[in-house]
Write a protein that holds these residues in place. Structure first.
Motif, PDB file in Angstrom:
ATOM      1  N   SER A  60      -6.170  -6.074  -3.506  1.00 44.78           N
ATOM      2  CA  SER A  60      -5.133  -6.462  -2.567  1.00 44.78           C
ATOM      3  C   SER A  60      -3.815  -6.528  -3.312  1.00 44.78           C
ATOM      4  N   THR A  62      -5.925  -3.357   0.356  1.00 39.56           N
ATOM      5  CA  THR A  62      -4.897  -3.644   1.356  1.00 39.56           C
ATOM      6  C   THR A  62      -3.532  -3.847   0.700  1.00 39.56           C
ATOM      7  N   GLU A  69      -5.657 -12.038   1.946  1.00 37.13           N
ATOM      8  CA  GLU A  69      -6.047 -10.649   2.179  1.00 37.13           C
ATOM      9  C   GLU A  69      -7.373 -10.316   1.494  1.00 37.13           C
ATOM     10  N   LYS A  92      -5.707  -1.422   4.941  1.00 37.15           N
ATOM     11  CA  LYS A  92      -4.720  -2.004   5.846  1.00 37.15           C
ATOM     12  C   LYS A  92      -3.383  -2.065   5.135  1.00 37.15           C
TER      13      LYS A  92
END
Length: 477
Positions: free
Chosen positions: A107, A26, A87, A52
């Motif tokens: 992340s 992410t 995250e 994401k």
């Protein structure tokens, strides 16, 4: 994997990550748009990599996700770590890796503020990555602090995006060679665009990393002018400890630190606190070593560097490593953090170097320009006397001889108390010379132990520092 691969463009790096079906994670970026993840979207194949991408740009919404910070500050290391951990926690909670057991999660996050409208503040930021260097392993972490140098927001955003790509690619490809990883951060980025003044490695991917050595790499490679770490070896953000503080600095080679160094520091600091009417709590004490003092054989001896730092750490001091060969550059550096009062303790020989014009030939204004930067309004030199071993004469500011054309200028600094003598020094230390001590240590000659602060001699012997080798008699064999 540790060999440096051919230099890739940012697009090629992003594509290489995207095409690796075992790298997945992410992106959370605050303050300058989604500049890093944009490269991965544009490279193609992003669905293999990006779980994401978000930018909680609004402060209220950001607080709702990551929580509020002290003084409502958003561009902090604490904020960055909260983002990364939040995250990563979501990845672990939401993703089942049973069907893709070889996947390595990551992340990436940054929280930055770019240049302001009036261009009086160029901005800074925190950039970080948590990642698995092997499937199923605990996460490792790389934290970076950056200072922007460019004068346009769009240029700073572009540079930030490139840095993010380099960090992610470097983490997965050079994790077993952090020096190469650090070097790769500036791929396709000129050093005059962005400054990295702090870096920290942590986790199972970096089991043998000494972050003090990593800090040294930043200075060696010109990525920053100076790095600071405390007595525990923890990297410190210079702004966090220097901003609007009184600073008292002692420069030396500290090879090793002697009773003279400590007497100079203690007596000079005593005078500094009296002159500034300051308190120890508002005064930052820095023991500074320039990289020019680390070059024994033309290049920096990293083992010797750690030896010096370890000894200073044992005494509880904060250490700064800089590339400032001239004192005025050190003063400029401290001034950049809006320090209130600046005191610098030095010996007579160092002051003579300050008044040596050859060191300022590169300045258009020569030595006068250097003095303008060094002897600023709130700066004072605390001069420690030196006993000449040949003439036996004690040299102070009162009998120091400078070049004829600088005499009146020198008198001016004396008259205005910009240079003051440390008068309550300990005369018992006047015949302690560090070079003689170092020679005795390396040649196993007696008598040097009593000339060092308490506990230092024992540390040198136990760890074999500065070339010390314990002599074992035949009877012990």
């Amino acid at each position: 994997m540790s060999d440096i691969k051919p230099l890739l463009t940012p697009k090629q790096k992003a594509l290489a990550i995207n095409l690796d079906q075992n790298i997945y994670g992410t992106f959370a970026e605050i303050g300058a748009g989604q500049e890093t993840v944009r490269h991965f979207f544009r490279a193609g194949g992003a669905s293999n990599t990006i779980a994401k991408a978000m930018s909680a740009y609004d402060k209220d919404y950001s607080n709702a996700i990551y929580g509020t910070e002290e003084k409502n500050r958003f561009v902090t290391q604490v904020r960055l770590k909260k983002m990364l951990r939040h995250e990563i926690k979501l990845i672990d909670e939401r993703l089942d890796n049973s069907h893709s057991p070889n996947r390595r999660f990551f992340s990436y996050a940054n929280t930055v503020t770019t240049i302001n409208y009036h261009k009086t503040f160029k901005g800074h930021g925190w950039v970080g990555l948590m990642f698995q260097h092997r499937p199923g392993q605990a996460y490792s972490e790389i934290i970076i602090h950056v200072k922007f140098k460019e004068n346009e927001t769009s240029l700073q955003q572009e540079t930030l995006g490139l840095l993010g790509v380099n960090l992610i690619y470097g983490a997965f490809n050079y994790y077993d060679n952090p020096r190469n990883l650090i070097k790769s951060l500036y791929d396709d980025i000129a050093v005059d665009k962005i400054e990295i003044d702090m870096i920290h490695f942590e986790g199972p991917a970096f089991p043998y990393v000494d972050n003090r050595l990593m800090s040294l790499q930043l200075v060696k490679k010109g990525m920053t002018d100076a790095v600071v770490f405390n007595s525990e070896g923890k990297n410190m953000l210079p702004a966090d400890i220097l901003y609007k503080k009184d600073v008292f600095a002692v420069r030396g080679s500290f090879r090793p630190v002697t009773l003279v160094n400590i007497d100079m520091f203690e007596k000079g600091l005593e005078m500094f606190l009296k002159d500034t009417e300051g308190s120890p709590e508002d005064t930052v004490i820095i023991f500074e070593i320039t990289t020019f003092n680390l070059r024994a054989t033309g290049k920096i001896d990293e083992r010797d560097f750690l030896d010096r730092v370890d000894v200073l750490a044992k005494l509880g001091y904060t250490v700064m490593i800089s590339n400032f060969s001239e004192y005025y550059r050190m003063a400029e550096y401290f001034n950049s953090y809006n320090t209130r009062y600046l005191g610098i303790a030095m010996g007579v020989n160092n002051l003579l170097m300050v008044f040596d014009e050859q060191y300022y030939n590169h300045l258009s204004g020569g030595i006068l320009e250097a003095f303008g930067k060094f002897f600023r309004k709130d700066m004072r030199v605390y001069l420690y006397p030196y006993k000449d071993p040949d003439s036996n004469q004690l040299l102070t500011s009162k009998n120091l001889k400078v070049e004829e054309n600088l005499k009146e200028l020198y008198k001016y600094f004396i008259a205005n108390r910009r240079i003051v003598d440390i008068e309550n020094y300990n005369p018992d230390f006047s015949e302690i010379y560090s070079r003689e001590i170092l020679s005795k240590i390396t040649h196993q000659e007696p008598g040097w132990e009593t000339q060092l602060p308490e506990g230092v001699a024992e540390m040198i012997k136990e760890r074999g520092l500065f070339g010390y080798k314990e002599i074992i008699s035949i009877d012990e064999l």
